[in-house]
Design a protein around this motif. Structure first.
Motif, short mmCIF file in Angstrom:
data_model
loop_
_atom_site.label_atom_id
_atom_site.label_comp_id
_atom_site.label_asym_id
_atom_site.label_seq_id
_atom_site.Cartn_x
_atom_site.Cartn_y
_atom_site.Cartn_z
N GLU A 130 0.82 -1.21 0.00
CA GLU A 130 0.00 0.00 0.00
C GLU A 130 0.85 1.27 0.00
OE1 GLU A 130 -0.27 -1.68 4.27
OE2 GLU A 130 0.05 -2.38 2.22
N VAL B 159 -4.24 -4.89 -2.48
CA VAL B 159 -4.75 -3.51 -2.52
C VAL B 159 -5.54 -3.35 -3.82
CG1 VAL B 159 -4.18 -1.06 -2.50
CG2 VAL B 159 -2.74 -2.69 -1.24
N GLY C 52 -8.40 -2.78 2.02
CA GLY C 52 -7.90 -3.07 0.68
C GLY C 52 -8.70 -2.42 -0.42
N ASN D 118 -9.84 0.92 -2.27
CA ASN D 118 -9.36 2.30 -2.36
C ASN D 118 -9.80 2.92 -3.68
OD1 ASN D 118 -7.25 2.15 0.03
ND2 ASN D 118 -6.89 0.34 -1.25
N ALA E 150 -4.72 -1.96 2.94
CA ALA E 150 -4.48 -3.28 2.35
C ALA E 150 -5.25 -4.33 3.14
CB ALA E 150 -3.00 -3.60 2.33
#
Length: 879
Positions: free
Chosen positions: A548, A587, A613, A615, A628
């Motif tokens: 990450e 991620v 995780g 995003n 993550a």
């Protein structure tokens, strides 16, 4: 008989109440029961003269109750109530079960009382019979039989009458003194009232107020003979008000009749609401037609006046047209653009202007009648060119113009680049295509000098990422199998990926990255190069950063690079697997979740929409930190990463997508139906599933016509410690064929059951060449040295052949197909092995050769690509 006691049994309370009321008014004592079982209990406890039983009752039906009652007291007479007007079934009911008679629903007071009295008369005769008088007995028997025969004939006549009345499509009633005295079942359906309600309410309640007087007068006039209706019914219409308040138009025929010795009226009712509505529509249409005719007459008169005026104006227009025609001919003769006119049906050239003749060098007399597609054809070097070698004019719309770039053939067998503008016209019932051709040869040549070489750009991206290894060693004895499928919708699209093992302070990790660059233009692959160039640089420069953290650095670099405009974001799924601990950190940056299949019944989509995780996309916003998720990898786990092109395949034909719920359900079905199915097979079934949902024919190795790039990465954690082994001792070369045949038979049967295709020739040849190589060049034909052959089954078939020799330089084997090497005695075996295997690796200085074979015969180019791979990062850091 008036003091007779009568039992009434019916589960319908309304029927029981009617029977009790009718019989009580005649002076009979009435006892009621709501089913056959309770009726039998009444007979067991009381003295009964007559039982009236409904056939259909709960607990005990009427026939069974009849038998039970006759068993208790045979002298009790029984009447059956039924709504079944079938003559034959009623005969069987009476003859076979000992009932005196039956009463049809709906029943009437006179009919009921007469039948009851007949039954009681019979019972009284039988009870007064003197056993000593045989002659009287015989007479009584004959009278009783004659009575029953006549009663049956009368009943049969009544049943036939009922059948006729009930099967009529009309509603039939008998009207008398503002009451309905008789009605068939259709009358209940027509009016919405039950039969009991029909007999209880005044007939006038069924009429709307406006029609009551008219209907009553007509009925009274027929009843009193004022209107004669003996020969044919008197017909009129009225409106009937149903129980729910809806009004129906009724067409009725009425005739005078007699009911219970008094004048009455027989009425036949038929619903003519639809007919009435149609008549109204027809009437309105007729009125509208008359208005339109009158209007059209006025318009025609005015039109005639206008025509006279227009005739005079037309002469002026014709003169102007002749003038314009001369004007257009002059323009066509002097315009500096090539123009041809083509028949839209035959594609034949019907005319061409002088500039077209000058440009092509053709004579007009030779040009007319030529198929235009022989002179003008697509530039097949361009993307998104025509679907077929000859572009059909049927694709053109006659209310639109179109433009395309193509090639023009000249009389001197030269070609020119032209931009064609096309329009359609319709003259004298004939369709024509007007084609204007502008020479753009110089522009095309200039653009070719300046265009980006997309093939070179793709090679640069491969230089950065390289083709993933097919088998990556993890912690002993596990390895990770990698299958990649990339199907760009154009020459190259926005999808890109890498799977790369990396060293990290004495340990090893593998980074998996799959990205989807927004857009499909040429610049899209340039942004892909920049994205993975920066990502790889961050991974090698900062190997201790978490996944990450590395992505946060990549995000900030892209946002501040100035190379990406607003909207040029990247969705990505990144996973890092530590080889020692088998922990995976993942991620997702706005990317579809990956699929985890564990065992045969656990399918998960990770990450959750709002879980660790998950995003925003990369390049969306600067200075973002990412979260993550973690997953402990296990032996047998299968992971599938994909871009949204897979789930959006149905969009092009069906305007919908494959939801994550649909995808998870399909993965569960595949796992349940094929326990232990390999990830390489899952990928094929997944593509077939999406293809079927889309109405497209897309294969893992085929062309992509879905409109978006499709990329799939499949990983599987395989057990490397499940080899089968066989040691061979070869005494002389002639034994090798039989040894290979036995070993081939042992292995091939299992391979075929596991779904490997086209293996017969490949497997036999590889066994023969590797064992020959080990015997001749490894063991130097020493019969005391063993050749060890090992194999295991996974996504690929793995074959290992080990000799006891000194090894050799496997990187310096000659190519036997070259002219200079034809006479050499070695190199052919290694050449064949490399050609027919999916991948080949040499260990222990060439003494051990490890071969993999995929399920289909597709040569894996990764060895060559990886061997040519320039380790850009080490070179940079070392310099």
């Amino acid at each position: 008989m008036m003091n007779s006691k009568i039992l009434v049994a019916d589960d319908d309370p309304d029927i029981r109440d009617i029977l009790i009321e009718m019989l009580s008014k005649e002076g009979f004592s009435v006892i009621a029961a709501d089913n056959g079982e309770n009726a039998v209990k009444v007979v067991e406890s009381q003295s009964i003269n007559l039982a009236i039983l409904d056939i259909d009752m709960p607990k005990m039906d009427g026939i069974e109750a009849l038998h039970r009652i006759k068993a208790i007291d045979p002298e009790i007479e029984v009447l059956i109530i039924t709504g079944n007007a079938n003559l034959e079934s009623l005969r069987m009911t009476i003859a076979g079960n000992g009932a005196f008679d039956y009463i049809l629903k709906p029943f009437f007071r006179v009919e009921l009382i007469n039948t009851v009295q007949n039954a009681l008369v019979k019972q009284a005769f039988l009870q007064k019979k003197d056993p000593g008088k045989k002659e009287a007995d015989q007479r009584l028997i004959h009278l009783s039989a004659d009575f029953e025969k006549r009663t049956g004939e009368l009943r049969e006549s009544q049943i036939k009458y009922r059948e006729i009345v009930e099967s009529s499509g009309d509603s039939i009633i008998i009207f008398q003194a503002n009451r309905i005295r008789f009605a068939n079942n259709n009358m209940s359906t027509l009016s919405g009232y039950s039969m009991k309600e029909i007999f209880d309410i005044p007939f006038s309640d069924l009429l709307i107020d406006e029609d009551k007087k008219m209907v009553r007068e007509n009925l009274d006039n027929v009843s009193e003979g004022i209107i004669k209706s003996e020969e044919a019914p008197f017909i009129f219409r009225f409106r009937l008000k149903r129980k729910n308040g809806v009004c129906l138009w009724i067409g009725t025929g009425i005739k005078k009749t007699i009911w219970n010795e008094h004048p009455a009226v027989l009425c036949f009712f038929r619903d003519i609401t639809d007919k009435k509505r149609a008549e109204e529509i027809l009437k309105n249409a007729h009125e509208q037609l008359e208005k339109k005719v009158a209007q059209k007459t006025i318009e025609l008169t005015r039109t005639n006046l206008r025509l006279k005026k227009e005739i005079a104006e037309r002469k002026q227009v014709d003169a102007s047209l002749r003038k314009n025609e001369m004007y257009l001919q002059n323009i066509m003769a002097t315009i500096q653009t090539a123009v041809i006119i083509v028949d839209a049906i035959t594609d034949k050239i019907v005319d061409a202007n002088p500039f077209f003749l000058k440009t092509t060098g053709f004579l007009k007399r030779n040009l007319i009648g030529t198929d235009c597609n022989k002179l003008i054809f697509p530039d097949i070097s361009q993307d998104n060119s025509w679907d077929t070698p000859q572009k059909s004019f049927e694709k053109f719309s006659f209310d639109m113009a179109s433009t395309d770039d193509c090639l023009l053939q000249t009389a001197g067998d030269c070609t020119r680049y032209v931009r064609r503008s096309t329009a359609c016209i319709h003259i004298d019932n004939q369709d024509y295509i007007i084609q204007s051709l502008s020479d753009i040869t110089d522009i095309k040549n200039l653009l070719k000098k300046q265009e980006i070489n997309i093939g070179l750009a793709k090679n640069i991206l491969n230089l950065i990422n390289k083709t993933p290894l097919r088998h990556i060693p993890l912690t002993n004895p596990l390895s990770m199998f990698v299958e990649s499928v990339s199907l760009p919708c154009l020459k190259e699209g926005g999808d890109h990926f890498f799977v790369q093992p990396m060293q990290k302070k004495g340990s090893t990790k593998t980074v998996i990255s799959i990205k989807d660059q927004s857009g499909h233009s040429v610049n899209c692959i340039l942004r892909s190069i920049v994205t993975d160039l920066i990502h790889q640089s961050v991974l090698h420069k900062y190997p201790d950063l978490s996944s990450e953290q590395a992505l946060a650095v990549l995000n900030n670099t892209i946002c501040t690079s100035g190379l990406f405009e607003t909207g040029d974001f990247v969705t990505a799924m990144t996973a890092v697997i530590e080889h020692d601990t088998l922990e995976m950190r993942y991620v997702s940056n706005g990317h579809p979740p990956f699929v985890l299949i564990r065992d045969s019944n656990i399918v998960s989509l990770l990450p959750n929409f709002d879980g660790p995780g998950s995003n925003i996309p990369i390049g969306w916003d600067q200075n973002r930190s990412f979260s993550a998720g973690t997953l402990q990898i296990q032996k047998g786990d299968r992971l599938i990463f994909f871009t949204d092109g897979l789930t959006e395949m149905p969009q092009i034909n069906h305007n919908r997508i494959i939801t994550m719920t649909d995808l998870k359900k399909k993965m569960e079905e595949i796992s349940a139906e094929n326990s232990g199915i390999r990830v390489s097979e899952i990928i094929k079934k997944l593509i077939q599933f999406a293809s079927d949902k889309s109405g497209l024919d897309i294969k893992a190795e085929g062309n992509n016509t879905s409109g978006d790039d499709i990329t799939i990465l499949g990983l599987e954690i395989e057990d490397d410690d499940c080899w089968e082994e066989n040691q061979l001792y070869v005494k002389e070369s002639s034994e090798i064929s039989s040894l290979v045949a036995r070993l081939y038979e042992r292995i091939s049967t299992r391979l075929i059951t596991l779904g490997f295709q086209d293996l017969n020739f490949r497997l036999y040849l590889l066994l023969e060449e590797t064992i020959q190589n080990a015997w001749k060049h490894g063991n130097n034909m020493n019969p005391d040295l063993p050749i060890t052959v090992s194999w295991r089954f996974g996504n690929d078939f793995h074959l290992c052949v080990c000799d006891q020799g000194a090894g050799f330089d496997f990187n310096d084997t000659p190519d036997p197909t070259l002219k200079a090497n034809i006479t050499r005695s070695f190199g052919r075996g290694i050449y064949l092995i490399r050609n027919f295997a999916t991948s080949v690796n040499f260990k222990e200085n060439g003494k051990k050769i490890i071969i993999t074979m995929g399920r289909t015969h597709e040569k894996n180019k990764q060895d060559k690509q990886n061997s040519n791979f320039l380790n850009l990062w080490e070179n940079i850091h070392s310099s």
